[in-house]
Write an enzyme that holds these catalytic residues in place. Structure first.
Site, PDB file in Angstrom:
ATOM      1  N   GLU A  46      95.755  -4.518  11.330  1.00 34.58           N
ATOM      2  CA  GLU A  46      94.358  -4.359  11.979  1.00 34.58           C
ATOM      3  C   GLU A  46      94.760  -3.318  13.073  1.00 34.58           C
ATOM      4  O   GLU A  46      95.416  -3.432  13.976  1.00 34.58           O
ATOM      5  CB  GLU A  46      94.029  -5.694  12.878  1.00 34.58           C
ATOM      6  CG  GLU A  46      92.437  -5.200  13.360  1.00 34.58           C
ATOM      7  CD  GLU A  46      92.158  -6.452  14.419  1.00 34.58           C
ATOM      8  OE1 GLU A  46      91.609  -6.301  15.641  1.00 34.58           O
ATOM      9  OE2 GLU A  46      92.635  -7.705  13.857  1.00 34.58           O
ATOM     10  N   CYS A  77      89.071  -6.025  20.113  1.00 38.02           N
ATOM     11  CA  CYS A  77      89.002  -5.404  19.121  1.00 38.02           C
ATOM     12  C   CYS A  77      87.608  -5.104  18.285  1.00 38.02           C
ATOM     13  O   CYS A  77      87.348  -4.237  17.708  1.00 38.02           O
ATOM     14  CB  CYS A  77      89.957  -5.969  18.053  1.00 38.02           C
ATOM     15  SG  CYS A  77      89.868  -7.648  17.741  1.00 38.02           S
TER      16      CYS A  77
END
Length: 509
Positions: A245, A282
């Site tokens: 990620e 995020c």
């Protein structure tokens, strides 16, 4: 050569707290991986794996005051936030224990021999087995839920894979504490402690992904760091899966009708989402398409008031703070870019939240403003004001892949009046792994249907790192053909002694 010390640093003052470890050498990384590899057979029993996960959750709950205190001292995220994160972390461990007990993740399929088929079928029995030792790269912004005891570790252990965790330098003491808890949990259920091993150091992280006994890797971090490790994983003599990620802009589209209906609520909601955790989630909404005109002005005014009421905050470490300050300085200096609330340095160790505005038409084609289409980690967002709805599609077509994309619609648009909502939803869907309507993207529920991933650079694979299906990243299928019952794994025998869910002769049992 003298060992390089690993220091725990207080982000509120910038001062070292204590030396907690030393960076691992290549030889020490090799020993760590080999120790984890030797522990693989002990994880074969699903009952023991489930017990490990539940015991780890219990021990973390018992150690909660110490874990929260250590994490707060290194991250400045605060006891309230960290208590909630720890609860999420232990719930996630227990959820994967339930996944292990149920056994559906094994995806068992049995096709008995059938000579009437054209061509004839032999006896075929398929299920999934663990890949091997998994390298986990801890995240900075979630010192628990995406770090040593987090989702990558929990799902890998659930799959039957030992883990070697590369600690994040922003919270090494927290990492050491959590690793000791996990290793103690392993010992309590009769497993080798080396089903979880911790290493420190940048070079150790590189050595880890290159080690021939590492079978897969999970990473949460920057595009630059993640891409370097991804390339290293692919360049190995035997490439391995790398589930990274890397970064996400998390665009939000606000229709003109939605702004006219509830501009003030939208401004306040956006402010709360983009400043949550000092903008270090995020899933922070980092880019917003909002209308021009009176309704858009009301939204910007509401956003201005809400952000102006936030106090300066401390970011996770000095490096991230400096990158944020420089990033917003570069963006604010672009032509035709305004800062109703100027983001940047709030003090020697703090930052102030803010946002930038720019005409959306300047982003519809490649040009000087492309930097505004890149993530800036911290409490800032970009509001691109569109005149014509056609500009929305033009800008969206230029966005990279994202973890989330959000659509804010009016009441009438929610009811399906006109094609606006459906058309915009169709435009947003290719951009993200999770698409929201009339919500805000911060907050990722640990639920079976959750997907936390998205097109590159959000992630390097199509998998999720949150939710039950995260376990699939660490498994591979194998089929046994014409194998005598006595030689088959217990999971594939006809009598199904463990009562596992499976599909037999194309029928669900």
């Amino acid at each position: 050569m003298e060992a390089t010390p690993v220091w725990s640093v207080d982000p509120r003052t910038g001062k070292p707290r204590e030396q907690v470890a030393v960076e691992a050498t290549a030889e020490e990384v090799d020993r760590a991986v080999r120790a984890a590899h030797a522990a693989r057979p002990a994880l074969a029993d699903r009952t023991v794996r489930a017990a490990l996960l539940r015991t780890a959750a219990e021990l973390l709950d018992e150690a909660a005051p110490h874990v929260v205190e250590a994490a707060d001292a290194e991250t400045a995220l605060g006891p309230t936030r960290l208590t909630g994160e720890l609860a999420r972390t232990t719930a996630q461990l227990r959820a994967f224990a339930d996944v292990v007990d149920e056994g559906a993740f094994l995806d068992i399929r049995i096709d008995h021999e059938d000579a009437t088929k054209t061509p004839p079928w032999p006896d075929l029995r398929r299920y999934k087995i663990p890949l091997g030792v998994v390298a986990v790269y801890a995240a900075s912004n979630f010192p628990l839920a995406f770090s040593v005891p987090g989702g990558d570790t929990a799902s890998a252990l659930a799959a039957g894979c030992p883990v070697v965790v590369k600690a994040h330098p922003a919270h090494p003491a927290t990492s050491e504490l959590c690793a000791s808890v996990l290793r103690r949990a392993a010992a309590q259920v009769g497993l080798p402690e080396d089903v979880v091993v911790l290493v420190h150091g940048f070079d150790a992280g590189v050595e880890l992904v290159r080690h021939p006994l590492i079978a897969a890797a999970g990473f949460t971090g920057s595009v630059r760091g993640g891409r370097a490790l991804f390339d290293a994983a692919a360049a190995r003599p035997a490439p391995i899966p790398f589930h990274g990620e890397l970064g996400s802009l998390n665009p939000v589209v606000i229709t003109r009708a939605a702004a006219e209906e509830r501009a003030e609520q939208l401004g306040a909601g956006l402010a709360g989402s983009m400043t949550l955790g000092e903008g270090q989630f995020c899933t922070k909404p980092g880019f917003v398409l909002a209308p021009d005109g009176a309704a858009g002005d009301r939204l910007v005014k509401s956003l201005t008031v809400a952000i102006s009421d936030t106090d300066p905050g401390v970011m996770l470490d000095r490096r991230m703070r400096d990158a944020f300050v420089e990033g917003v300085r570069e963006r604010a200096g672009l032509p035709d870019t305004e800062a109703p609330v100027t983001p940047g340095a709030g003090g020697e160790h703090t930052v102030s939240a803010g946002f930038l505005t720019v005409p959306a038409r300047l982003l519809a084609t490649e040009g000087a403003h492309d930097l505004l289409l890149e993530e800036c980690f911290g409490p800032v967002t970009v509001v691109a004001r569109y005149e014509d709805p056609a500009e929305i599609g033009a800008v969206l077509s230029r966005l990279p892949g994202n973890l989330t994309a959000t659509l804010q619609l009016s009441t009438d648009e929610l009811a399906g009046d006109g094609a606006t909502g459906a058309d915009l939803l169709a435009e947003l869907t290719p951009l993200a792994g999770r698409v929201l309507v009339n919500g805000w993207p911060t907050g990722v529920a640990v639920a079976p249907a959750q997907h936390h991933g998205g097109p590159y650079p959000a992630t390097t694979s199509t998998s999720t790192s949150v939710g039950a299906t995260a376990v699939e990243r660490w498994l591979r299928p194998v089929t046994y053909q014409s194998t005598p019952e006595a030689l088959l794994p217990a999971e594939l025998r006809d009598d199904n002694p463990q009562g596992l869910p499976r599909r037999v002769d194309d029928r669900r049992e």
